[in-house]
Design a protein around this motif. Structure first.
Motif, short mmCIF file in Angstrom:
data_model
loop_
_atom_site.label_atom_id
_atom_site.label_comp_id
_atom_site.label_asym_id
_atom_site.label_seq_id
_atom_site.Cartn_x
_atom_site.Cartn_y
_atom_site.Cartn_z
N GLU A 72 52.53 -51.53 -1.37
CA GLU A 72 52.23 -51.51 -2.87
C GLU A 72 51.24 -52.70 -3.15
O GLU A 72 50.19 -52.48 -4.21
N PHE A 73 51.55 -54.00 -2.75
CA PHE A 73 51.03 -55.01 -3.58
C PHE A 73 49.69 -54.74 -2.63
O PHE A 73 48.64 -55.38 -3.47
N VAL A 122 65.78 -47.01 -0.77
CA VAL A 122 65.11 -48.27 -0.91
C VAL A 122 63.70 -48.27 -0.62
O VAL A 122 63.02 -49.13 -1.31
N ALA A 123 63.08 -47.40 0.15
CA ALA A 123 61.75 -47.04 0.35
C ALA A 123 61.10 -46.87 -0.92
O ALA A 123 60.18 -47.51 -1.29
N VAL A 124 61.70 -45.83 -1.52
CA VAL A 124 61.23 -45.19 -2.92
C VAL A 124 61.23 -46.45 -3.81
O VAL A 124 60.49 -46.70 -4.59
N ALA A 125 62.28 -46.98 -3.87
CA ALA A 125 62.55 -48.11 -4.87
C ALA A 125 61.38 -49.48 -4.71
O ALA A 125 60.93 -49.61 -5.56
N GLY A 126 61.15 -49.71 -3.38
CA GLY A 126 60.35 -50.75 -3.02
C GLY A 126 58.98 -50.25 -3.38
O GLY A 126 58.27 -51.10 -4.16
N HIS A 127 58.46 -49.18 -3.00
CA HIS A 127 57.22 -48.43 -3.48
C HIS A 127 57.26 -48.35 -5.20
O HIS A 127 55.88 -48.75 -5.59
N SER A 128 58.11 -48.05 -5.84
CA SER A 128 58.29 -48.02 -7.27
C SER A 128 58.05 -49.25 -7.98
O SER A 128 57.32 -49.58 -8.84
N LEU A 129 58.67 -50.17 -7.50
CA LEU A 129 58.92 -51.46 -7.95
C LEU A 129 57.42 -52.48 -7.63
O LEU A 129 56.80 -52.84 -8.66
N PHE A 131 54.46 -50.67 -7.55
CA PHE A 131 53.59 -50.01 -8.57
C PHE A 131 53.52 -50.34 -9.74
O PHE A 131 52.77 -50.75 -10.49
N LEU A 132 54.90 -50.62 -10.05
CA LEU A 132 55.33 -51.16 -11.57
C LEU A 132 54.77 -52.47 -11.89
O LEU A 132 53.97 -52.62 -12.60
N LEU A 133 54.83 -53.33 -10.88
CA LEU A 133 54.33 -54.70 -10.90
C LEU A 133 52.91 -55.05 -10.73
O LEU A 133 52.20 -55.79 -11.41
N PHE A 134 52.32 -53.88 -9.77
CA PHE A 134 51.03 -54.34 -9.52
C PHE A 134 50.05 -53.32 -9.69
O PHE A 134 48.63 -53.46 -9.82
N GLY A 135 50.54 -51.83 -10.04
CA GLY A 135 49.50 -50.91 -10.25
C GLY A 135 49.53 -50.36 -11.55
O GLY A 135 48.71 -49.60 -12.05
N SER A 136 50.58 -50.35 -12.26
CA SER A 136 50.70 -49.80 -13.51
C SER A 136 50.23 -50.62 -14.71
O SER A 136 49.84 -51.97 -14.43
N ARG A 137 49.97 -50.30 -15.79
CA ARG A 137 49.40 -51.18 -17.13
C ARG A 137 50.35 -51.99 -17.66
O ARG A 137 50.01 -52.66 -18.49
N LYS A 149 37.39 -50.82 -10.96
CA LYS A 149 37.96 -51.29 -9.49
C LYS A 149 39.15 -52.36 -9.83
O LYS A 149 39.38 -53.02 -10.87
N THR A 150 40.27 -51.62 -9.42
CA THR A 150 41.49 -52.40 -9.41
C THR A 150 41.96 -53.08 -8.34
O THR A 150 42.84 -53.69 -8.28
N SER A 151 41.58 -52.92 -7.25
CA SER A 151 41.82 -53.38 -5.81
C SER A 151 40.77 -53.60 -5.00
O SER A 151 39.61 -53.18 -5.14
N ASP A 152 40.95 -54.27 -3.88
CA ASP A 152 39.97 -54.59 -2.77
C ASP A 152 39.82 -53.53 -1.84
O ASP A 152 39.16 -53.36 -1.17
N LEU A 153 41.10 -52.42 -1.87
CA LEU A 153 41.39 -51.52 -0.97
C LEU A 153 41.09 -50.08 -1.73
O LEU A 153 41.43 -50.10 -2.99
N PRO A 154 40.60 -49.15 -1.01
CA PRO A 154 40.74 -47.72 -1.83
C PRO A 154 42.35 -47.29 -2.02
O PRO A 154 43.12 -47.82 -1.33
N PRO A 155 42.50 -46.44 -3.00
CA PRO A 155 43.66 -45.92 -3.20
C PRO A 155 44.44 -45.52 -1.88
O PRO A 155 43.75 -44.79 -1.17
N SER A 156 45.90 -45.61 -1.76
CA SER A 156 46.48 -45.06 -0.63
C SER A 156 46.88 -43.65 -0.65
O SER A 156 46.67 -42.62 0.13
N MET A 157 46.94 -43.12 -1.79
CA MET A 157 46.90 -41.93 -2.23
C MET A 157 46.11 -41.41 -3.55
O MET A 157 46.36 -42.15 -4.39
#
Length: 159
Positions: A72-73, A122-129, A131-137, A149-157
């Motif tokens: 997610e980072f 824990v996989a869902v928790a890792g992706h969620s946290l 996203f909360l820290l790096f992807g959400s507002r 543009k919010t990232s150097d990479l295209p979105p994963s999904m």
């Protein structure tokens, strides 16, 4: 061919003396789950890991959490300054980061395929946290440097 027990993975098939196929019998049979289960006796990513120790299971859960968080980072971070590198260099760095992100995402997916409920959570928790820290507002201080543009990479999904 003889009936195989659905709860056990008997190994590879081999030709028997009458020309038919029979399961190769191994002295150590490994149980392969095909539904979610709870418990510390799981194989996650590598043969024999985390083993039967509950401490190693907790370490394995932590590793899966970090893999999902790191994916997610990389998905939501802008690691390069616009205009700071040539197009070729920027493209190579983007490609490297993309390969790293995809590799991490595949490792998380393979860990989830252990069908262990704790690994899934824990996989869902890792992706969620992540996203909360790096992807959400929630923690955004200012708008992105380049509009849209919010990232150097295209979105994963795309949802």
């Amino acid at each position: 061919m003889e009936n195989m027990n659905d709860d056990h993975m008997h190994g590879m098939m081999h030709n028997n003396s009458d020309g038919g196929m029979a399961p190769a019998m191994h002295p150590r049979k490994m149980m392969m789950h095909m539904t979610f289960f709870w418990g510390t006796d799981a194989l996650i990513l590598f043969s024999g890991w985390p083993g039967t120790s509950s401490g190693m299971y907790v370490l394995a859960l932590f590793v899966v959490f970090l893999l999902a968080f790191a994916a997610e980072f990389l998905s939501h971070s802008q690691l390069m300054n616009p205009g700071s590198a040539s197009h070729v260099t920027a493209g190579l760095v983007q490609t490297l980061l993309h390969a790293l992100r995809v590799g991490l995402a595949y490792l998380v997916m393979l860990a989830i395929m252990s069908f262990n409920g704790g690994v899934f959570l824990v996989a869902v928790a890792g992706h969620s946290l992540g996203f909360l820290l790096f992807g959400s507002r929630v923690f955004k201080k200012s708008p992105a440097a380049v509009p849209g543009k919010t990232s150097d990479l295209p979105p994963s999904m795309s949802c």
